[in-house]
Design an enzyme around this catalytic site. Sequence first.
Site, mmCIF file in Angstrom:
data_model
loop_
_atom_site.group_PDB
_atom_site.id
_atom_site.type_symbol
_atom_site.label_atom_id
_atom_site.label_comp_id
_atom_site.label_asym_id
_atom_site.label_seq_id
_atom_site.Cartn_x
_atom_site.Cartn_y
_atom_site.Cartn_z
ATOM 1 N N ARG A 45 0.670 -1.034 -0.080
ATOM 2 C CA ARG A 45 0.075 0.027 -0.070
ATOM 3 C C ARG A 45 0.952 1.217 -0.160
ATOM 4 O O ARG A 45 0.662 2.194 -0.751
ATOM 5 C CB ARG A 45 -0.852 0.057 1.268
ATOM 6 C CG ARG A 45 -1.732 -1.201 1.659
ATOM 7 C CD ARG A 45 -3.085 -1.247 0.684
ATOM 8 N NE ARG A 45 -2.733 -1.694 -0.683
ATOM 9 C CZ ARG A 45 -2.430 -2.765 -0.982
ATOM 10 N NH1 ARG A 45 -2.374 -3.634 -0.192
ATOM 11 N NH2 ARG A 45 -2.202 -3.138 -2.286
ATOM 12 N N ASP A 52 -3.685 7.686 3.191
ATOM 13 C CA ASP A 52 -2.785 8.040 2.006
ATOM 14 C C ASP A 52 -2.326 9.418 2.266
ATOM 15 O O ASP A 52 -2.703 10.090 3.251
ATOM 16 C CB ASP A 52 -3.621 7.922 0.707
ATOM 17 C CG ASP A 52 -4.682 8.779 0.405
ATOM 18 O OD1 ASP A 52 -4.618 10.108 0.627
ATOM 19 O OD2 ASP A 52 -5.843 8.254 0.122
ATOM 20 N N HIS A 96 -7.304 7.751 11.340
ATOM 21 C CA HIS A 96 -7.024 6.456 11.314
ATOM 22 C C HIS A 96 -5.559 5.939 10.923
ATOM 23 O O HIS A 96 -5.117 5.055 10.464
ATOM 24 C CB HIS A 96 -8.017 5.939 10.012
ATOM 25 C CG HIS A 96 -9.492 5.692 10.338
ATOM 26 N ND1 HIS A 96 -10.457 5.333 9.467
ATOM 27 C CD2 HIS A 96 -10.075 5.847 11.603
ATOM 28 C CE1 HIS A 96 -11.448 5.235 10.150
ATOM 29 N NE2 HIS A 96 -11.318 5.645 11.491
ATOM 30 N N THR A 99 -17.359 9.415 1.881
ATOM 31 C CA THR A 99 -17.593 8.372 3.158
ATOM 32 C C THR A 99 -18.682 7.932 3.253
ATOM 33 O O THR A 99 -19.777 8.366 3.000
ATOM 34 C CB THR A 99 -16.878 8.906 4.208
ATOM 35 O OG1 THR A 99 -16.941 7.888 5.218
ATOM 36 C CG2 THR A 99 -17.523 10.134 4.716
HETATM 37 P P1 OAD Z 1 -15.923 3.290 2.160
HETATM 38 O O1 OAD Z 1 -15.407 2.487 0.986
HETATM 39 O O2 OAD Z 1 -16.810 2.618 3.088
HETATM 40 O O3 OAD Z 1 -16.984 4.335 1.361
HETATM 41 C C1 OAD Z 1 -16.494 4.836 0.169
HETATM 42 C C2 OAD Z 1 -17.377 5.920 -0.248
HETATM 43 O O4 OAD Z 1 -17.197 6.888 -1.231
HETATM 44 C C3 OAD Z 1 -18.897 5.307 -0.658
HETATM 45 O O5 OAD Z 1 -20.113 5.688 0.065
HETATM 46 C C4 OAD Z 1 -18.814 5.548 -2.157
HETATM 47 O O6 OAD Z 1 -20.275 5.713 -2.597
HETATM 48 C C5 OAD Z 1 -18.088 6.794 -2.380
HETATM 49 N N1 OAD Z 1 -17.321 7.110 -3.548
HETATM 50 C C6 OAD Z 1 -16.744 6.280 -4.392
HETATM 51 N N2 OAD Z 1 -15.973 6.877 -5.369
HETATM 52 C C7 OAD Z 1 -16.343 8.237 -5.075
HETATM 53 C C8 OAD Z 1 -16.117 9.164 -5.912
HETATM 54 N N3 OAD Z 1 -15.523 9.236 -7.303
HETATM 55 N N4 OAD Z 1 -16.463 10.341 -5.530
HETATM 56 C C9 OAD Z 1 -17.113 10.592 -4.295
HETATM 57 N N5 OAD Z 1 -17.379 9.369 -3.476
HETATM 58 C C10 OAD Z 1 -17.308 8.366 -3.937
HETATM 59 O O7 OAD Z 1 -14.674 3.984 2.653
HETATM 60 P P2 OAD Z 1 -14.659 4.908 4.072
HETATM 61 O O8 OAD Z 1 -16.100 5.551 4.431
HETATM 62 O O9 OAD Z 1 -13.594 6.069 3.819
HETATM 63 O O10 OAD Z 1 -10.644 2.230 8.314
HETATM 64 O O11 OAD Z 1 -14.259 3.901 5.039
HETATM 65 C C11 OAD Z 1 -14.359 4.235 6.371
HETATM 66 C C12 OAD Z 1 -13.263 3.226 7.191
HETATM 67 O O12 OAD Z 1 -13.228 1.823 6.943
HETATM 68 C C13 OAD Z 1 -11.888 3.523 6.543
HETATM 69 O O13 OAD Z 1 -11.035 4.813 6.917
HETATM 70 C C14 OAD Z 1 -10.955 2.316 6.875
HETATM 71 C C15 OAD Z 1 -12.262 1.243 6.663
HETATM 72 O O14 OAD Z 1 -12.372 0.138 7.436
HETATM 73 C C16 OAD Z 1 -9.449 2.005 8.575
HETATM 74 O O15 OAD Z 1 -8.699 1.822 7.857
HETATM 75 C C17 OAD Z 1 -9.325 1.954 10.154
#
Ligand code: OAD
Length: 232
Positions: free
Chosen positions: A59, A94, A109, A177
């Site tokens: 990563r 990142d 995180h 998110t």
């Molecule tokens: P998720 O993968 O859960 O959600 C990503 C979100 O981004 C979804 O709601 C998608 O619809 C949206 N999305 C995708 N592509 C997009 C784009 N081009 N523009 C706008 N939105 C877009 O990711 P997180 O919510 O970040 O934790 O996940 C939260 C945490 O879960 C992460 O930080 C990680 C994971 O376990 C740790 O590493 C501790």
Amino acid sequence: MSNPQHIVILTGAGISAESGIQTFRDAGGLWEGHAVEQVATPEGFAADPVLVHRFYNLRRAALRDVKPNAAHIALGELQAEFGGRVTLVTQNVDDLHERGGSKDVIHMHGELLSAFCTACDHHWRQAEDLTVETPCPACQTRGGPRPDIVWFGEMPYEMDRIEYALQSCDLFVSIGTSGAVYPAAGFVQLAHVHGARTLELNLEPSQGSAFFSETRHGPATRLVPEWVAPLL
Ligand code: OAD
């Protein structure tokens, strides 16, 4: 509506998706092919540190092949040029916000480019691979260093600073998110009860959409610059 004085922004994996970094939940609950329990828990690290180090080394190396996109850059400009305060909180590990120009980023995180020692709690910047043989630069313990990532079951960083900002901001914006992981998923309600306006910018409705006073749907590279432009 008048310009806000203090904006708190929370970003998630969706803001980095168009830079080529895979999101979590869109990939079927797997992180680059691995179950979360295997690579994102203290138990997984204890069970197989070689695999977990290899996973984060990949990563970390992958960061060299990606670039910040228009959404990261727009937030960098906002933080530099906005007349009021901007508190930028990210769940992402990142470094694309920093490379997009943001100078003050709260990585709740953790960060791929950071490591710490489980023996002495020394933290340092780690750009190269980590292995079970890497000695801690402070106490020299081999096997002490681990990726500085907040794994499941661990406490996110800087929660006091984040909660204080959420209680005193007048606009909370959530970008890319899913609203699936707490405590970040609860930030919208905390900001709301303290009187802030709340805005969601996401590709599609998220689990938390109903809690926002306004939602806009589309890719972050379009929505974020469109939202930032009138504020500057
Ligand atoms: P998720 O993968 O859960 O959600 C990503 C979100 O981004 C979804 O709601 C998608 O619809 C949206 N999305 C995708 N592509 C997009 C784009 N081009 N523009 C706008 N939105 C877009 O990711 P997180 O919510 O970040 O934790 O996940 C939260 C945490 O879960 C992460 O930080 C990680 C994971 O376990 C740790 O590493 C501790």
